[in-house]
Design a protein around this motif. Structure first.
Motif, PDB file in Angstrom:
ATOM      1  N   ILE A  82      -8.186 -13.694  -4.964  1.00  0.00           N
ATOM      2  CA  ILE A  82      -8.200 -12.452  -5.872  1.00  0.00           C
ATOM      3  C   ILE A  82      -7.912 -11.145  -5.569  1.00  0.00           C
ATOM      4  CG2 ILE A  82     -10.515 -10.982  -6.740  1.00  0.00           C
ATOM      5  CD1 ILE A  82     -11.243 -14.182  -6.716  1.00  0.00           C
ATOM      6  N   VAL A  83      -8.290 -11.496  -4.029  1.00  0.00           N
ATOM      7  CA  VAL A  83      -7.652  -9.481  -3.747  1.00  0.00           C
ATOM      8  C   VAL A  83      -6.109  -9.149  -3.787  1.00  0.00           C
ATOM      9  CG1 VAL A  83      -7.231  -7.994  -1.802  1.00  0.00           C
ATOM     10  CG2 VAL A  83      -9.733  -8.720  -2.338  1.00  0.00           C
ATOM     11  N   LEU A  84      -5.576 -10.253  -3.573  1.00  0.00           N
ATOM     12  CA  LEU A  84      -4.061  -9.857  -3.919  1.00  0.00           C
ATOM     13  C   LEU A  84      -3.660 -10.406  -4.597  1.00  0.00           C
ATOM     14  CD1 LEU A  84      -1.447 -10.654  -2.508  1.00  0.00           C
ATOM     15  CD2 LEU A  84      -1.294 -12.804  -1.923  1.00  0.00           C
ATOM     16  N   LEU A  85      -3.846 -10.279  -5.727  1.00  0.00           N
ATOM     17  CA  LEU A  85      -3.597 -10.547  -6.756  1.00  0.00           C
ATOM     18  C   LEU A  85      -4.265  -9.165  -7.785  1.00  0.00           C
ATOM     19  CD1 LEU A  85      -4.875 -13.919  -8.761  1.00  0.00           C
ATOM     20  CD2 LEU A  85      -2.414 -13.438  -8.061  1.00  0.00           C
ATOM     21  N   SER A  86      -5.181  -8.427  -7.526  1.00  0.00           N
ATOM     22  CA  SER A  86      -5.503  -7.671  -8.059  1.00  0.00           C
ATOM     23  C   SER A  86      -4.233  -6.023  -6.927  1.00  0.00           C
ATOM     24  CB  SER A  86      -6.443  -7.169  -7.425  1.00  0.00           C
ATOM     25  OG  SER A  86      -7.672  -7.776  -8.124  1.00  0.00           O
ATOM     26  N   ILE A  87      -4.094  -6.757  -6.129  1.00  0.00           N
ATOM     27  CA  ILE A  87      -3.418  -5.178  -5.322  1.00  0.00           C
ATOM     28  C   ILE A  87      -1.897  -5.655  -6.547  1.00  0.00           C
ATOM     29  CG2 ILE A  87      -1.909  -5.037  -3.461  1.00  0.00           C
ATOM     30  CD1 ILE A  87      -4.048  -6.343  -1.461  1.00  0.00           C
ATOM     31  N   ILE A  88      -1.382  -6.802  -5.945  1.00  0.00           N
ATOM     32  CA  ILE A  88       0.271  -6.857  -7.418  1.00  0.00           C
ATOM     33  C   ILE A  88      -0.147  -6.291  -8.511  1.00  0.00           C
ATOM     34  CG2 ILE A  88       1.355  -8.534  -8.124  1.00  0.00           C
ATOM     35  CD1 ILE A  88       0.785 -10.393  -5.454  1.00  0.00           C
ATOM     36  N   ALA A  89      -1.185  -6.198  -9.288  1.00  0.00           N
ATOM     37  CA  ALA A  89      -1.386  -6.070 -10.664  1.00  0.00           C
ATOM     38  C   ALA A  89      -1.546  -4.294 -10.727  1.00  0.00           C
ATOM     39  CB  ALA A  89      -2.878  -6.991 -11.394  1.00  0.00           C
ATOM     40  N   SER A  90      -1.868  -4.270  -9.437  1.00  0.00           N
ATOM     41  CA  SER A  90      -2.417  -2.003  -9.209  1.00  0.00           C
ATOM     42  C   SER A  90      -0.928  -1.514  -9.247  1.00  0.00           C
ATOM     43  CB  SER A  90      -3.170  -2.412  -7.792  1.00  0.00           C
ATOM     44  OG  SER A  90      -4.107  -0.694  -8.526  1.00  0.00           O
ATOM     45  N   LEU A  91      -0.705  -2.147  -8.605  1.00  0.00           N
ATOM     46  CA  LEU A  91       1.387  -1.486  -7.822  1.00  0.00           C
ATOM     47  C   LEU A  91       1.837  -2.273  -9.308  1.00  0.00           C
ATOM     48  CD1 LEU A  91       1.557  -2.777  -4.271  1.00  0.00           C
ATOM     49  CD2 LEU A  91       0.615  -0.519  -5.161  1.00  0.00           C
ATOM     50  N   ARG A 130      -6.674   4.666 -13.978  1.00  0.00           N
ATOM     51  CA  ARG A 130      -7.108   4.844 -12.750  1.00  0.00           C
ATOM     52  C   ARG A 130      -6.246   3.792 -11.634  1.00  0.00           C
ATOM     53  NH1 ARG A 130     -11.724   6.035  -7.392  1.00  0.00           N
ATOM     54  NH2 ARG A 130     -10.012   5.831  -5.983  1.00  0.00           N
ATOM     55  N   VAL A 131      -5.359   4.042 -11.287  1.00  0.00           N
ATOM     56  CA  VAL A 131      -4.459   3.285 -10.457  1.00  0.00           C
ATOM     57  C   VAL A 131      -5.003   2.702  -9.384  1.00  0.00           C
ATOM     58  CG1 VAL A 131      -1.939   1.912  -9.326  1.00  0.00           C
ATOM     59  CG2 VAL A 131      -2.303   2.995 -11.824  1.00  0.00           C
ATOM     60  N   PHE A 132      -5.266   1.504  -8.399  1.00  0.00           N
ATOM     61  CA  PHE A 132      -5.493   2.015  -6.803  1.00  0.00           C
ATOM     62  C   PHE A 132      -4.691   1.467  -6.382  1.00  0.00           C
ATOM     63  CE2 PHE A 132     -10.453   2.445  -7.649  1.00  0.00           C
ATOM     64  CZ  PHE A 132     -10.163   1.786  -9.081  1.00  0.00           C
ATOM     65  N   THR A 133      -4.550   2.055  -5.263  1.00  0.00           N
ATOM     66  CA  THR A 133      -3.372   2.320  -4.522  1.00  0.00           C
ATOM     67  C   THR A 133      -3.860   0.822  -3.497  1.00  0.00           C
ATOM     68  OG1 THR A 133      -4.523   3.320  -2.785  1.00  0.00           O
ATOM     69  CG2 THR A 133      -2.667   4.402  -3.994  1.00  0.00           C
ATOM     70  N   GLU A 134      -2.838  -0.529  -2.268  1.00  0.00           N
ATOM     71  CA  GLU A 134      -2.729  -1.396  -1.878  1.00  0.00           C
ATOM     72  C   GLU A 134      -3.769  -1.073  -0.444  1.00  0.00           C
ATOM     73  OE1 GLU A 134      -0.894  -4.010   1.195  1.00  0.00           O
ATOM     74  OE2 GLU A 134       0.176  -2.862   0.472  1.00  0.00           O
ATOM     75  N   ILE A 171      -7.957  -0.144  -1.956  1.00  0.00           N
ATOM     76  CA  ILE A 171      -8.065  -1.394  -2.396  1.00  0.00           C
ATOM     77  C   ILE A 171      -8.644  -2.814  -1.607  1.00  0.00           C
ATOM     78  CG2 ILE A 171      -7.536  -4.409  -2.565  1.00  0.00           C
ATOM     79  CD1 ILE A 171      -5.757  -2.415  -5.043  1.00  0.00           C
ATOM     80  N   LYS A 172      -8.327  -2.253  -0.367  1.00  0.00           N
ATOM     81  CA  LYS A 172      -8.779  -2.760   1.483  1.00  0.00           C
ATOM     82  C   LYS A 172     -10.346  -2.576   1.449  1.00  0.00           C
ATOM     83  CE  LYS A 172      -4.456  -4.054   2.946  1.00  0.00           C
ATOM     84  NZ  LYS A 172      -2.966  -4.034   4.484  1.00  0.00           N
ATOM     85  N   ALA A 173      -9.880  -0.462   0.950  1.00  0.00           N
ATOM     86  CA  ALA A 173     -11.341  -0.171   1.697  1.00  0.00           C
ATOM     87  C   ALA A 173     -12.173  -0.487   0.847  1.00  0.00           C
ATOM     88  CB  ALA A 173     -11.073   1.646   0.946  1.00  0.00           C
ATOM     89  N   MET A 174     -12.054  -1.108  -0.452  1.00  0.00           N
ATOM     90  CA  MET A 174     -13.636  -1.590  -1.535  1.00  0.00           C
ATOM     91  C   MET A 174     -13.585  -3.213  -1.149  1.00  0.00           C
ATOM     92  SD  MET A 174     -12.237   0.287  -5.197  1.00  0.00           S
ATOM     93  CE  MET A 174     -10.418  -0.467  -5.145  1.00  0.00           C
ATOM     94  N   GLN A 175     -12.291  -3.536   0.332  1.00  0.00           N
ATOM     95  CA  GLN A 175     -13.273  -5.564   0.153  1.00  0.00           C
ATOM     96  C   GLN A 175     -14.934  -5.060   0.901  1.00  0.00           C
ATOM     97  OE1 GLN A 175     -10.090  -8.496   1.493  1.00  0.00           O
ATOM     98  NE2 GLN A 175      -8.918  -6.463   1.382  1.00  0.00           N
ATOM     99  N   PRO A 176     -14.807  -5.939   0.427  1.00  0.00           N
ATOM    100  CA  PRO A 176     -16.493  -6.646   1.546  1.00  0.00           C
ATOM    101  C   PRO A 176     -16.083  -5.851   2.728  1.00  0.00           C
ATOM    102  CG  PRO A 176     -17.007  -7.831  -0.051  1.00  0.00           C
ATOM    103  CD  PRO A 176     -14.479  -7.433  -0.813  1.00  0.00           C
TER     104      PRO A 176
END
Length: 439
Positions: A7-16, A400-404, A407-412
């Motif tokens: 899920i996190v990887l897909l979020s990163i790809i979608a954001s970029l 807003r677009v989140f960088t990689e 997104i990593k910083a927002m991970q639990p």
């Protein structure tokens, strides 16, 4: 755990991906209809095409628009005479030609008449019997009252060649005279008028004295917005607010020099307040602040009481450029687009959007649209806009677009991920045990 990481990887790809794929081209179904220009007015539109047609779209929410076929009416422009200018008032749409101006019914798109004026630079105003506008008349740039029924000029007052944005209030017309000095003219005779407050008697010897003693300046740029007249002074760093019928008596005149520091800045008016922005920083002055300031008087020039209060502690923030700026050059020369969610002040330049926090002025990544914005119309977080050399409208979402890294910083934390993994394993064991018991 693998499911969470996916899920996190897909979020990163979608954001970029959204950095470069944020727009959608909106066209006519008919391939011969190519967009030439875009004229938004509030939420109503006129779109002109390269084959000299004009299409009118009603004032309503267009967020779900996927093509340009849903127009209310269409109008054929004068092929060789149309000069590319379009204006609106409440009842009419005006199309400028090289030698006259066509007035069209805004409800059904039928031609009403042709006004014998060219070189109009701003929207005319009609009260049903007369049209008021600035145009060339008898060799002079003039503020004009034109009687529609008899097709004649009632009065014409010479105005500055460099001025084209009068304000038509209920009481009078706020315009400029031939020297460029701000004046107010009556609708019936085109004569100077006093503000409502001084109707019973004016304490000043002349209109010029009244203007100056009320703490105004010749270089004020005035405009109408949501029931009030505002003036911003780009040379002296002042913001003024007026009740329309009492111009030039300000409700409040705010000294912004602690922000501007006599340097170049830009200005944008939005429903909740006024935004000043320069190459280095931003300052937002809310309408609530202005309303509280206008209740306090202080002595001005010659001992008269003035509603002129400087902000003693301006909330000026230097822009912290912490984003992927791309083609974005600087804030002063950029386009203000929106105050999104009351959290991000969104700017655009060369197709690159940037968001700025109104408190602290931290910048945030927003999409790179790929097409620079020319004229635009906004519906919440959806923007429709035209761009040079593009034969369609462009639709994009402002978000807003989140960088990689973000997104990593927002991970639990890893401890939470381990706990979730343990809970999943225990649930799987429980389900497996229940399955064996039911056999």
């Amino acid at each position: 755990m693998k499911h969470l990481k996916k899920i996190v990887l897909l979020s990163i790809i979608a954001s970029l991906f959204s950095f470069i794929q944020a727009q959608e081209l909106i066209r006519f179904s008919d391939p011969e209809l190519l967009v030439s220009d875009f004229f938004p007015h509030d939420s109503a539109w006129i779109i002109t095409t390269q084959n000299k047609r004009a299409f009118y779209y009603e004032a309503k929410d267009k967020k779900d628009l996927t093509n340009l076929d849903g127009y209310t009416w269409k109008y054929t422009l004068s092929d060789s005479r149309f000069n590319g200018k379009v204006w609106f008032d409440n009842e009419n749409v005006y199309f400028g030609n090289t030698n006259n101006t066509e007035r069209v019914n805004r409800k059904n798109g039928t031609l009403i008449d042709e006004l014998p004026f060219a070189n109009i630079d701003n929207a005319p105003y009609s009260d049903g019997k007369h049209v008021y506008l600035i145009a060339d008349y008898k060799g002079k740039r003039s503020q004009i009252c034109y009687y529609l029924k008899r097709k004649k000029v009632v009065w014409a007052v010479p105005t500055s060649k460099d001025f084209s944005t009068p304000i038509y209030t209920q009481r009078f017309i706020i315009t400029r005279d031939e020297t460029g000095f701000p004046i107010t003219l009556s609708y019936d005779k085109g004569k100077p008028m006093l503000p409502e407050k001084y109707e019973g008697g004016c304490p000043f010897n002349s209109w010029v004295d009244m203007f100056n003693m009320n703490n105004n300046d010749l270089s004020d740029s005035f405009f109408y917005y949501d029931g009030y007249v505002y003036a911003v002074n780009f040379y002296l760093g002042f913001l003024r607010k007026f009740e329309p019928n009492n111009y030039p008596i300000p409700l409040v005149s705010v000294d912004m020099n602690k922000f501007t520091k006599r340097e170049s800045f830009s200005y944008a008016k939005i429903p909740s307040g006024s935004l000043f922005y320069s190459r280095q920083g931003i300052q937002f002055v809310s309408e609530t602040e202005l309303d509280s300031l206008n209740k306090t008087q202080r002595k001005g020039p010659m001992g008269t009481f003035q509603l002129s209060i400087p902000l003693s502690k301006p909330q000026y923030y230097k822009v912290k450029q912490t984003t992927l700026l791309g083609n974005f050059l600087d804030f002063e020369t950029s386009n203000f687009i929106a105050f999104l969610e009351n959290r991000y002040i969104v700017f655009e330049q060369n197709g690159q959007m940037i968001g700025v926090s109104p408190v602290g002025a931290r910048t945030y990544n927003f999409p790179n649209l790929g097409y620079p914005i020319d004229k635009f119309s906004l519906f919440d977080d959806i923007i429709f806009y035209s761009s040079a050399n593009t034969s369609a409208l462009i639709k994009a979402k402002i978000e807003r677009v989140f960088t990689e890294e973000e997104i990593k910083a927002m991970q639990p934390p890893q401890e939470i991920l381990d706990m979730i993994q343990k809970m999943q394993e225990e649930q799987q064991n429980t389900n497996s045990q229940e399955g064996n018991d039911n056999k």
